[in-house]
Write a protein that holds these residues in place. Structure first.
Motif, short mmCIF file in Angstrom:
data_model
loop_
_atom_site.label_atom_id
_atom_site.label_comp_id
_atom_site.label_asym_id
_atom_site.label_seq_id
_atom_site.Cartn_x
_atom_site.Cartn_y
_atom_site.Cartn_z
N PRO A 441 -27.60 -31.75 -16.61
CA PRO A 441 -27.77 -33.20 -16.72
C PRO A 441 -26.90 -34.01 -15.77
CG PRO A 441 -27.63 -32.21 -18.89
CD PRO A 441 -27.27 -31.14 -17.92
N GLY A 442 -25.80 -33.43 -15.28
CA GLY A 442 -24.95 -34.15 -14.34
C GLY A 442 -25.63 -34.48 -13.03
N MET A 443 -26.74 -33.80 -12.76
CA MET A 443 -27.47 -34.03 -11.51
C MET A 443 -28.39 -35.24 -11.61
SD MET A 443 -28.23 -30.04 -10.62
CE MET A 443 -28.89 -30.34 -8.98
N SER A 444 -28.42 -35.86 -12.78
CA SER A 444 -29.19 -37.10 -12.95
C SER A 444 -28.39 -38.26 -12.37
CB SER A 444 -29.48 -37.34 -14.43
OG SER A 444 -30.16 -36.25 -14.98
N THR A 445 -28.34 -38.30 -11.06
CA THR A 445 -27.51 -39.28 -10.37
C THR A 445 -28.18 -39.70 -9.06
OG1 THR A 445 -25.27 -39.67 -9.51
CG2 THR A 445 -26.17 -37.48 -9.16
N SER A 489 -17.08 -31.45 -14.07
CA SER A 489 -17.74 -31.95 -15.27
C SER A 489 -19.05 -32.63 -14.88
CB SER A 489 -16.88 -32.93 -16.09
OG SER A 489 -17.01 -34.25 -15.60
N GLU A 490 -20.01 -32.58 -15.80
CA GLU A 490 -21.32 -33.17 -15.54
C GLU A 490 -21.22 -34.67 -15.26
OE1 GLU A 490 -23.70 -32.09 -18.88
OE2 GLU A 490 -24.02 -30.03 -18.18
N GLU A 491 -20.32 -35.34 -15.98
CA GLU A 491 -20.21 -36.80 -15.84
C GLU A 491 -19.74 -37.23 -14.45
OE1 GLU A 491 -19.95 -35.71 -20.11
OE2 GLU A 491 -18.97 -35.00 -18.28
N ALA A 492 -18.99 -36.37 -13.80
CA ALA A 492 -18.34 -36.77 -12.54
C ALA A 492 -19.14 -36.44 -11.29
CB ALA A 492 -16.96 -36.10 -12.45
N ILE A 493 -20.26 -35.73 -11.44
CA ILE A 493 -21.02 -35.29 -10.26
C ILE A 493 -21.69 -36.47 -9.56
CG2 ILE A 493 -23.02 -33.95 -9.49
CD1 ILE A 493 -22.49 -31.99 -11.70
N ILE A 494 -21.56 -36.50 -8.23
CA ILE A 494 -22.36 -37.39 -7.40
C ILE A 494 -23.15 -36.51 -6.42
CG2 ILE A 494 -20.79 -39.35 -7.62
CD1 ILE A 494 -19.76 -38.75 -4.80
N ALA A 495 -24.11 -37.11 -5.73
CA ALA A 495 -25.01 -36.33 -4.87
C ALA A 495 -24.25 -35.54 -3.81
CB ALA A 495 -26.03 -37.26 -4.24
#
Length: 511
Positions: A441-445, A489-495
């Motif tokens: 879900p972290g890739m939803s960015t 962490s999933e929350e911190a991922i950016i493209a």
């Protein structure tokens, strides 16, 4: 990995029984042992501290649950077994294993329709072995209420055996009453199609494959059009393209990324950078003139070509160099001249047989202008669900209907479609579906899709087929995101984090 139908699963189980000269009860014992091994090796389970409540149906799935109860008891766990008597018909596998647990004096009680629900301690673990994959009917209100009662409890963990009870394996639900909500599903040998669909995520939880010993020759004979992309399928594709010592950039293709508009040049940077990180030999970009300095400063490896217009693309011109693949649409906007430029470009290249990936704004232009007929054969579209809905010009009732529309559009226009999301699904012109196994879900960015487009285009440039490019693209993209999530962490991922971990993803698939 193949995703078989229910009938094929039954045949594979029977083949296993016949080829090994074992009984159905012995195959059930093997399946239960696989579930038992998973439970005792999962560190989150305090097996001797918290009791297990096991709900078993009358059929073979109930036999799995009873056999598992027996094993947990022998291991030292406290087990309470409840038989859910829906039909008054008991399978042989149920009866054999019921006798075993009664001989060990394991707590057992039948629940018949109309009886008061038992008091269940939610501090326990719950194992759901009521219905298996063959369940396909509507339950009456009593049992729906019972399942609702179970779901309202906050058990420490809910483990469903093979499939959450009440979940249909091959058809949609009119409503979702009467499905057990699992936190873990221990499924036998192969994924089930429903596990890969968004509608059922809250019921399946995390699912895990339990090997029950299907024979390789049996698996090879299974004819299916649904596949799950796993390590084995990636290795089979990748090993054909391992780099040789005396190669140069010309061996790895020249691609072009076409897109961008004022304020959206960053999307092109992401897509182009991902192309390089995925292994392309040479890359051009075509952007409005406002993007020239940005691209030159952030990606000096790229060749920059600019439109005559400053803020948008008005006329798409390919360089005289041979182009092996095209990625188009990223951040290009909807200016009227851009719309006309895209239509003119598609007309120009229709017969040039250059592999192409179409994404983002270009997809939305296609849907509004009804330009799908202009697409060259085997073009790749990468919509998210809302963009796909625009292409269809209609919505769908459920996920099964969505997959039907996906296959029909691919077959009609002879194109590949990568429908993005959890378990991104690739549809092919011959009606096959490939579901991805990586990602989080972290890739939803913002920008994640731009990265995927650049990766797929890079694979096309390097000589992978359109199908191979889609499969490699979604898998490596998701794997890079998984590596990033473990570090950040999933929350911190950016493209950009996905791009930065493509190298590590490559190293992982080389193992």
């Amino acid at each position: 990995m193949k995703i078989p139908s229910l009938n094929q699963i039954r045949k594979a189980d029977q083949y296993c029984i016949d080829s090994e000269s074992i009984s159905s009860a012995q195959l059930i014992e093997r399946a239960a042992k696989g579930c038992f091994d998973w439970i005792i090796h999962n560190k989150s389970f305090k097996i001797r501290k918290y009791p297990f409540i096991v709900l078993v149906g009358n059929g073979k799935n109930g036999g799995d649950g009873l056999s598992l109860s027996y094993m947990l008891h022998l291991y030292g766990a406290i087990v309470f077994v409840y038989g859910i008597n829906i039909s008054n018909h008991f399978s042989n596998e149920f009866l054999i294993n019921k006798k075993k647990i009664l001989q060990k004096k394991i707590n057992f009680k039948m629940i018949n329709e109309g009886e008061k629900f038992p008091v269940l301690n939610q501090e326990n673990y719950l194992i759901d072995a009521i219905f298996g994959t063959g369940f396909n009917r509507t339950m009456n209100q009593y049992w729906k209420f019972f399942f609702h009662y179970i779901n309202e409890k906050k058990f420490k963990e809910v483990i469903s055996i093979d499939i959450p009870s009440g979940l249909f394996m091959e058809k949609s639900h009119e409503n979702f009453e009467g499905i057990i909500k699992a936190t873990h599903t221990l499924t036998f040998q192969v994924p089930k199609l429903s596990f890969l669909l968004p509608n059922y995520a809250d019921y399946v939880g995390k699912w895990h494959l339990i090997n029950i010993g299907w024979k390789d020759d049996c698996i090879r004979k299974i004819q299916t059009k649904n596949f799950y992309i796993d390590d084995e399928s990636i290795h089979a594709i990748y090993k054909k393209k391992i780099r040789k010592k005396f190669t140069h950039k010309g061996n790895y293709g020249h691609g072009i990324i076409i897109g961008g508009s004022f304020g959206m040049i960053g999307s092109v940077v992401l897509s182009a950078t991902a192309s390089f990180r995925t292994g392309i030999g040479k890359l051009s970009v075509y952007v409005p003139s406002c993007g020239y300095q940005i691209i030159q400063n952030t990606l000096p490896e790229a060749i920059v070509n600019t439109d005559v217009e400053k803020h948008y693309i008005s006329n798409i011109v390919l360089s005289n160099d041979k182009i092996n693949a095209i990625g188009i649409g990223i951040g290009m906007g909807f200016h009227s001249k851009t719309v006309y430029a895209l239509e003119s470009f598609l007309l120009k290249i229709k017969n040039k047989k250059i592999p192409m990936v179409i994404d983002a704004d270009a997809i939305n232009i296609l849907s509004h202008q009804l330009l799908l007929e202009l697409l060259p054969k085997e073009t790749i579209l990468t919509p998210h669900p809302k963009e796909f809905q625009r292409l269809l010009c209609r919505s769908w009732k459920n996920d099964y209907e969505k997959l039907h529309f996906l296959k029909e559009m691919s077959k009609k226009h002879k194109i590949f479609i990568v429908l993005k999301g959890a378990h991104s699904v690739i549809s092919t012109p011959n009606g096959y579906l490939y579901f991805n196994s990586t990602g989080n879900p972290g890739m939803s960015t913002s920008g994640s899709g731009d990265v995927l487009t650049g990766m797929i285009m890079s694979f096309l440039s390097q000589g992978y087929s359109p199908k191979e490019s889609c499969i490699m693209g979604v898998y490596l993209h998701g794997l890079a995101g998984d590596i990033a999530s473990k570090k950040l962490s999933e929350e911190a991922i950016i493209a950009n984090d996905i791009i930065h971990h493509i190298g590590e993803a490559y190293l992982k698939i080389k193992i």
